[in-house]
Enzyme design. Structure first.
Site, PDB file in Angstrom:
ATOM      1  N   HIS A  86       0.854  -1.228  -0.091  1.00 28.36           N
ATOM      2  CA  HIS A  86       0.112   0.088   0.056  1.00 28.36           C
ATOM      3  C   HIS A  86       1.118   1.335   0.092  1.00 28.36           C
ATOM      4  O   HIS A  86       1.807   1.401   0.747  1.00 28.36           O
ATOM      5  CB  HIS A  86      -0.939   0.072   1.272  1.00 28.36           C
ATOM      6  CG  HIS A  86      -1.787   1.362   1.375  1.00 28.36           C
ATOM      7  ND1 HIS A  86      -3.036   1.337   0.460  1.00 28.36           N
ATOM      8  CD2 HIS A  86      -1.519   2.727   1.830  1.00 28.36           C
ATOM      9  CE1 HIS A  86      -3.336   2.574   0.801  1.00 28.36           C
ATOM     10  NE2 HIS A  86      -2.713   3.304   1.324  1.00 28.36           N
ATOM     11  N   ASP A 165     -15.233   2.940   7.578  1.00 33.22           N
ATOM     12  CA  ASP A 165     -14.178   3.924   7.210  1.00 33.22           C
ATOM     13  C   ASP A 165     -14.752   4.708   5.814  1.00 33.22           C
ATOM     14  O   ASP A 165     -14.220   5.911   5.746  1.00 33.22           O
ATOM     15  CB  ASP A 165     -12.722   2.988   6.776  1.00 33.22           C
ATOM     16  CG  ASP A 165     -11.810   3.859   6.050  1.00 33.22           C
ATOM     17  OD1 ASP A 165     -11.154   4.848   6.826  1.00 33.22           O
ATOM     18  OD2 ASP A 165     -11.591   3.791   4.977  1.00 33.22           O
ATOM     19  N   ARG A 172     -13.962  13.222   6.665  1.00 36.70           N
ATOM     20  CA  ARG A 172     -12.908  13.877   7.019  1.00 36.70           C
ATOM     21  C   ARG A 172     -12.301  14.831   5.854  1.00 36.70           C
ATOM     22  O   ARG A 172     -11.715  15.805   6.002  1.00 36.70           O
ATOM     23  CB  ARG A 172     -11.923  12.770   7.374  1.00 36.70           C
ATOM     24  CG  ARG A 172     -12.051  11.998   8.627  1.00 36.70           C
ATOM     25  CD  ARG A 172     -11.041  10.937   8.854  1.00 36.70           C
ATOM     26  NE  ARG A 172      -9.600  10.973   8.680  1.00 36.70           N
ATOM     27  CZ  ARG A 172      -8.795  10.337   7.915  1.00 36.70           C
ATOM     28  NH1 ARG A 172      -9.194   9.001   7.584  1.00 36.70           N
ATOM     29  NH2 ARG A 172      -7.461  10.355   7.570  1.00 36.70           N
ATOM     30  N   SER A 187      -7.558   3.947   9.188  1.00 37.69           N
ATOM     31  CA  SER A 187      -8.164   4.013   8.036  1.00 37.69           C
ATOM     32  C   SER A 187      -7.605   3.134   6.972  1.00 37.69           C
ATOM     33  O   SER A 187      -7.993   1.951   6.386  1.00 37.69           O
ATOM     34  CB  SER A 187      -8.277   5.673   7.305  1.00 37.69           C
ATOM     35  OG  SER A 187      -8.647   5.429   5.919  1.00 37.69           O
ATOM     36  N   LYS A 191      -8.612  -1.330   6.082  1.00 39.88           N
ATOM     37  CA  LYS A 191      -8.877  -1.794   4.826  1.00 39.88           C
ATOM     38  C   LYS A 191      -7.945  -2.966   4.570  1.00 39.88           C
ATOM     39  O   LYS A 191      -8.285  -3.973   3.980  1.00 39.88           O
ATOM     40  CB  LYS A 191      -8.916  -0.935   3.884  1.00 39.88           C
ATOM     41  CG  LYS A 191     -10.118  -0.124   3.913  1.00 39.88           C
ATOM     42  CD  LYS A 191     -10.063   1.206   2.928  1.00 39.88           C
ATOM     43  CE  LYS A 191      -8.998   2.322   3.534  1.00 39.88           C
ATOM     44  NZ  LYS A 191      -9.284   3.649   3.041  1.00 39.88           N
TER      45      LYS A 191
HETATM   46  N1  URA Z   1      -5.717   6.825   2.488  1.00 39.05           N
HETATM   47  C1  URA Z   1      -6.547   6.148   3.284  1.00 39.05           C
HETATM   48  O1  URA Z   1      -7.335   5.264   3.036  1.00 39.05           O
HETATM   49  N2  URA Z   1      -7.111   6.800   4.499  1.00 39.05           N
HETATM   50  C2  URA Z   1      -6.655   7.961   4.630  1.00 39.05           C
HETATM   51  O2  URA Z   1      -6.804   8.437   5.811  1.00 39.05           O
HETATM   52  C3  URA Z   1      -5.539   8.602   4.039  1.00 39.05           C
HETATM   53  C4  URA Z   1      -5.229   8.104   2.796  1.00 39.05           C
END
Ligand code: URA
Length: 427
Positions: A86, A165, A172, A187, A191
């Protein structure tokens, strides 16, 4: 049935600098997902967290509560190791494209659930959609089939994965609470943990084009995410990598596919090769394949074979020519000297304004828009030399794009030291 807590008490606890209990966190995330806690209340709580921070136990609880708001995927039936990467996002960051096929060419499964671009950073799904026929949507069964067969897949994260999320992130985004370490870490990791990968390498970007502008905050974010992964049983590492200047020489959806294919064909720019190979070595190491000669796998066509299989499995034609934008504009050096700065944020915003990115999530993107860079940082340049080519389908966009791009180009009198791309590693 009466609710377990009063949301105003939960907000007040955090507002006054207190610690939220596990029960409070579980309840507030669940109640927000059910619609019992309102957007304005969750926004207030996010702002309180932004200002007051969260301790490690609270971050773990917050992450788990978001995972538990939806489904978890399980790849244990695949019969091969799983690994994923990621990136916290940057300009020209197309690493996912060559990396998945490169790693899967070693018999490892790489289930990548990716997103779309928002703002100046691009999204993997938008990039791959520049390939005629390629589709991100598929059932979980089809995803398992592809992983068993070709080993690498890039799919859209389904609505069932960490739905809390999704709701909180959207909030946000419009309440100035994105750039907050506990909220970003929970966050991303909710995932990734829900996705079910056994191991994970995080590419935490540092610099003007990244969320994290300095190395200390990037290190703190990386360590928080590595701890969250390990606590959840996911073997997790992080690389901190430079994002002060764009990665590679092409920015924009189709242009980034072109450059990824150059890397898969054994060529491409060195910074992109270096990051791709370092991430691949770490992913393979965590799958029990240490010291893999990944540079060789790029050169001898193994990674390219996996790419072609991956693209075909998702309906794409790897041989179809990619469309090119009908309008281009060249940016020339305005002096003799050395290219001392090519700012990631300036070019990222420029590419976005050319049409490569979207301002709102429902906006379309131009698959052909973007920027080609023709000079390396630190290189000697002469007045009138071509530095950039801008591409767009709508030429009235050039002016606004140039307003962002031109101040990001600095030509100085002296050469600069070569930059380090990989800045640190957190195991
Ligand atoms: N990417 C995400 O999935 N969440 C965040 O808070 C920032 C970047």
């Amino acid at each position: 049935m009466a609710e377990q807590f009063d949301v105003v008490d939960v907000i007040r606890t955090k507002r006054d600098g207190g610690e939220l209990s596990t029960d409070q966190i579980n309840w507030v995330i669940d109640a927000y997902t059910r619609g019992v806690v309102g957007d304005e209340q969750m926004a207030a709580l996010n702002m309180a967290i932004f200002i007051r921070d969260m301790g490690r136990r609270e971050i773990v609880d917050w992450t788990n509560a978001m995972i538990n708001s939806g489904e978890r995927m399980n790849f244990t039936g695949l019969g091969k190791p799983t690994t994923d990467k990621h990136s916290t996002g940057g300009v020209g960051d197309k690493v996912t494209l060559p990396l998945g096929p490169l790693v899967s060419s070693y018999g490892v499964a790489v289930p990548q659930l990716s997103g779309r671009g928002l703002g100046h950073t691009g999204g993997t799904l938008d990039k791959l959609e520049a390939i005629p026929g390629w589709k991100a949507d598929m059932s979980n069964d089809r995803m398992m089939e592809i992983l068993k067969d070709s080993g690498a897949v890039v799919a859209a994260a389904g609505a069932g994965l960490a739905p809390a999320d999704k709701k909180i992130y959207a909030l946000r985004d419009i309440t100035a609470t994105v750039d907050c370490i506990p909220l970003i870490a929970s966050s991303i990791m909710s995932k990734k943990i829900a996705e079910g990968t056994a191991s994970l390498v995080l590419d935490v970007k540092v610099g003007s084009g990244a969320f994290m502008k300095d190395i200390d905050t990037a290190r703190q974010l990386a360590q928080t995410m590595v701890d969250l992964g390990k606590d959840a049983g996911v073997d997790t590492r992080a690389l901190l990598t430079d994002m002060s200047t764009p990665l590679g020489r092409k920015i924009g959806n189709g242009l980034e596919v072109e450059e990824s294919v150059e890397v898969l064909a054994g060529g491409g720019p060195q910074d992109l090769i270096d990051i791709t190979c370092e991430l691949a070595r770490n992913m393979l190491d965590m799958c029990g394949i240490p010291d893999a000669d990944v540079e060789e796998a790029l050169k001898d066509g193994r990674a390219m074979d996996s790419w072609r299989k991956m693209i075909r499995a998702q309906g794409g034609d790897p041989d179809a020519p990619l469309a090119r934008a009908p309008h281009t504009h060249e940016v020339l050096a305005d002096a003799d000297g050395y290219l001392t700065e090519l700012d990631a944020l300036a070019l990222g915003v420029g590419s976005w304004r050319l049409g490569a990115g979207r301002a709102r999530k429902e906006d379309p993107v131009q698959l052909t828009a973007g920027i080609e860079v023709h000079a390396d940082l630190g290189q000697k340049v002469t007045k009138g030399q071509k530095l950039l080519t801008l591409h767009t389908e709508t030429p009235d966009r050039f002016e606004r794009a140039l307003e962002s791009i031109l101040p990001g180009i600095v030509i100085g009198d002296a050469p600069t030291a070569p930059r380090d791309i990989i800045l640190d590693k957190i195991l």
